[in-house]
Design a protein around this motif. Sequence first.
Motif, PDB file in Angstrom:
ATOM      1  N   GLU A 141     -38.044 -34.067  11.675  1.00 25.12           N
ATOM      2  CA  GLU A 141     -37.083 -33.323  10.858  1.00 25.12           C
ATOM      3  C   GLU A 141     -35.664 -33.506  11.378  1.00 25.12           C
ATOM      4  O   GLU A 141     -34.732 -33.707  10.595  1.00 25.12           O
ATOM      5  N   ARG A 142     -35.513 -33.447  12.691  1.00 22.91           N
ATOM      6  CA  ARG A 142     -34.187 -33.607  13.276  1.00 22.91           C
ATOM      7  C   ARG A 142     -33.591 -34.964  12.886  1.00 22.91           C
ATOM      8  O   ARG A 142     -32.426 -35.054  12.500  1.00 22.91           O
ATOM      9  N   ARG A 143     -34.414 -36.017  12.958  1.00 25.95           N
ATOM     10  CA  ARG A 143     -33.924 -37.367  12.592  1.00 25.95           C
ATOM     11  C   ARG A 143     -33.618 -37.463  11.090  1.00 25.95           C
ATOM     12  O   ARG A 143     -32.625 -38.070  10.698  1.00 25.95           O
ATOM     13  N   ILE A 144     -34.453 -36.858  10.264  1.00 27.52           N
ATOM     14  CA  ILE A 144     -34.200 -36.864   8.813  1.00 27.52           C
ATOM     15  C   ILE A 144     -32.893 -36.131   8.512  1.00 27.52           C
ATOM     16  O   ILE A 144     -32.051 -36.616   7.745  1.00 27.52           O
ATOM     17  N   HIS A 145     -32.701 -34.969   9.138  1.00 27.30           N
ATOM     18  CA  HIS A 145     -31.472 -34.198   8.914  1.00 27.30           C
ATOM     19  C   HIS A 145     -30.248 -35.004   9.342  1.00 27.30           C
ATOM     20  O   HIS A 145     -29.231 -35.004   8.648  1.00 27.30           O
ATOM     21  N   GLN A 146     -30.339 -35.692  10.489  1.00 22.55           N
ATOM     22  CA  GLN A 146     -29.199 -36.492  10.957  1.00 22.55           C
ATOM     23  C   GLN A 146     -28.855 -37.594   9.955  1.00 22.55           C
ATOM     24  O   GLN A 146     -27.678 -37.865   9.704  1.00 22.55           O
ATOM     25  N   LYS A 147     -29.873 -38.235   9.388  1.00 29.26           N
ATOM     26  CA  LYS A 147     -29.625 -39.283   8.377  1.00 29.26           C
ATOM     27  C   LYS A 147     -28.921 -38.685   7.168  1.00 29.26           C
ATOM     28  O   LYS A 147     -27.968 -39.264   6.636  1.00 29.26           O
ATOM     29  N   LEU A 148     -29.390 -37.517   6.733  1.00 30.71           N
ATOM     30  CA  LEU A 148     -28.757 -36.843   5.596  1.00 30.71           C
ATOM     31  C   LEU A 148     -27.309 -36.488   5.924  1.00 30.71           C
ATOM     32  O   LEU A 148     -26.394 -36.800   5.157  1.00 30.71           O
ATOM     33  N   PHE A 149     -27.085 -35.842   7.072  1.00 29.15           N
ATOM     34  CA  PHE A 149     -25.747 -35.358   7.438  1.00 29.15           C
ATOM     35  C   PHE A 149     -24.734 -36.502   7.555  1.00 29.15           C
ATOM     36  O   PHE A 149     -23.560 -36.307   7.297  1.00 29.15           O
ATOM     37  N   LEU A 161     -49.448 -32.574  10.222  1.00 29.41           N
ATOM     38  CA  LEU A 161     -48.422 -33.078  11.142  1.00 29.41           C
ATOM     39  C   LEU A 161     -48.317 -32.125  12.332  1.00 29.41           C
ATOM     40  O   LEU A 161     -48.136 -30.928  12.152  1.00 29.41           O
ATOM     41  N   ALA A 162     -48.426 -32.651  13.517  1.00 28.86           N
ATOM     42  CA  ALA A 162     -48.307 -31.825  14.729  1.00 28.86           C
ATOM     43  C   ALA A 162     -46.922 -31.194  14.765  1.00 28.86           C
ATOM     44  O   ALA A 162     -45.929 -31.844  14.456  1.00 28.86           O
ATOM     45  N   SER A 163     -46.839 -29.940  15.147  1.00 28.40           N
ATOM     46  CA  SER A 163     -45.570 -29.219  15.056  1.00 28.40           C
ATOM     47  C   SER A 163     -44.473 -29.840  15.915  1.00 28.40           C
ATOM     48  O   SER A 163     -43.329 -29.920  15.484  1.00 28.40           O
ATOM     49  N   ASN A 197     -41.166 -24.498   2.122  1.00 29.04           N
ATOM     50  CA  ASN A 197     -42.284 -23.772   2.725  1.00 29.04           C
ATOM     51  C   ASN A 197     -42.590 -24.401   4.084  1.00 29.04           C
ATOM     52  O   ASN A 197     -41.982 -25.405   4.456  1.00 29.04           O
ATOM     53  N   GLU A 198     -43.517 -23.822   4.820  1.00 33.10           N
ATOM     54  CA  GLU A 198     -43.685 -24.198   6.239  1.00 33.10           C
ATOM     55  C   GLU A 198     -44.159 -25.628   6.456  1.00 33.10           C
ATOM     56  O   GLU A 198     -43.943 -26.187   7.517  1.00 33.10           O
ATOM     57  N   PHE A 199     -44.774 -26.267   5.465  1.00 26.50           N
ATOM     58  CA  PHE A 199     -45.266 -27.628   5.719  1.00 26.50           C
ATOM     59  C   PHE A 199     -44.336 -28.723   5.190  1.00 26.50           C
ATOM     60  O   PHE A 199     -44.547 -29.886   5.464  1.00 26.50           O
ATOM     61  N   GLU A 200     -43.279 -28.361   4.467  1.00 27.69           N
ATOM     62  CA  GLU A 200     -42.316 -29.354   3.994  1.00 27.69           C
ATOM     63  C   GLU A 200     -41.276 -29.627   5.079  1.00 27.69           C
ATOM     64  O   GLU A 200     -41.184 -28.895   6.057  1.00 27.69           O
ATOM     65  N   VAL A 201     -40.451 -30.660   4.869  1.00 29.26           N
ATOM     66  CA  VAL A 201     -39.306 -30.878   5.757  1.00 29.26           C
ATOM     67  C   VAL A 201     -38.437 -29.623   5.664  1.00 29.26           C
ATOM     68  O   VAL A 201     -38.081 -29.181   4.568  1.00 29.26           O
ATOM     69  N   ALA A 202     -38.108 -29.050   6.808  1.00 30.10           N
ATOM     70  CA  ALA A 202     -37.335 -27.800   6.843  1.00 30.10           C
ATOM     71  C   ALA A 202     -35.978 -27.978   6.176  1.00 30.10           C
ATOM     72  O   ALA A 202     -35.287 -28.977   6.410  1.00 30.10           O
ATOM     73  N   THR A 203     -35.601 -26.997   5.356  1.00 32.70           N
ATOM     74  CA  THR A 203     -34.287 -27.044   4.711  1.00 32.70           C
ATOM     75  C   THR A 203     -33.305 -26.040   5.321  1.00 32.70           C
ATOM     76  O   THR A 203     -32.107 -26.143   5.098  1.00 32.70           O
ATOM     77  N   GLU A 204     -33.792 -25.094   6.116  1.00 33.01           N
ATOM     78  CA  GLU A 204     -32.896 -24.114   6.759  1.00 33.01           C
ATOM     79  C   GLU A 204     -31.770 -24.787   7.553  1.00 33.01           C
ATOM     80  O   GLU A 204     -30.612 -24.379   7.437  1.00 33.01           O
ATOM     81  N   PRO A 205     -32.068 -25.810   8.372  1.00 32.57           N
ATOM     82  CA  PRO A 205     -30.979 -26.459   9.119  1.00 32.57           C
ATOM     83  C   PRO A 205     -29.937 -27.100   8.191  1.00 32.57           C
ATOM     84  O   PRO A 205     -28.750 -27.111   8.509  1.00 32.57           O
ATOM     85  N   VAL A 206     -30.373 -27.610   7.060  1.00 33.32           N
ATOM     86  CA  VAL A 206     -29.445 -28.218   6.099  1.00 33.32           C
ATOM     87  C   VAL A 206     -28.544 -27.130   5.507  1.00 33.32           C
ATOM     88  O   VAL A 206     -27.318 -27.289   5.429  1.00 33.32           O
TER      89      VAL A 206
END
Length: 179
Positions: free
Chosen positions: A28-36, A19-21, A53-62
């Motif tokens: 990730e931003r859209r996934i996080h918004q759906k979760l939030f 996945l291109a960075s 880890n670096e290739f999964e959906v980031a969890t730090e913002p959550v």
Amino acid sequence: MNQTKAQLRQAGVQTLKELASNEKVEKERRIHQKLFSSSAFQNAQTIGITLANEFEVATEPVIHYAKQLHKQIVIPKTLPKRQMAFYELTDETMLERSSFGVLEPTNSRLFLPEQIDLLIVPGLVFTKSGYRIGFGGGYYDRYLQQYPNQTASLVFTEQLNDEWLPESFDQKIQQLFID
């Protein structure tokens, strides 16, 4: 239907790494918004989540946002006999790298399954109906057998694959947040 879980797992890791960075960050931003905006997240006081880890959906913002909302965050630690438990993540939590290369807590308070309101479950490959292929070992499937509350996963559309059949021990995730 003729790919093994090991083959699907390997392909899943490869897909995520490709996945291109810039595309990944936006997804990730859209996934996080759906979760939030979900009631599962809003109503949860204690959230179980991994340090991705670096290739999964980031969890730090959550984790960061949940802490801003004064929610408790608990993270997994692997135990003998393919078991795992969740421990509180605070600023004082000491982390050490496990044999799987994952950061795990060493000095914090244990939370029992019924004390966790929402468990965000990692995975590499998902069916649209919520079954998942994880990193192997069955830790989450074992934990989910005795976990009574809400489950969710953060998923890139590239991880969706209905070309495999779940096995009897595979545990279904209740809600997928997908982009």
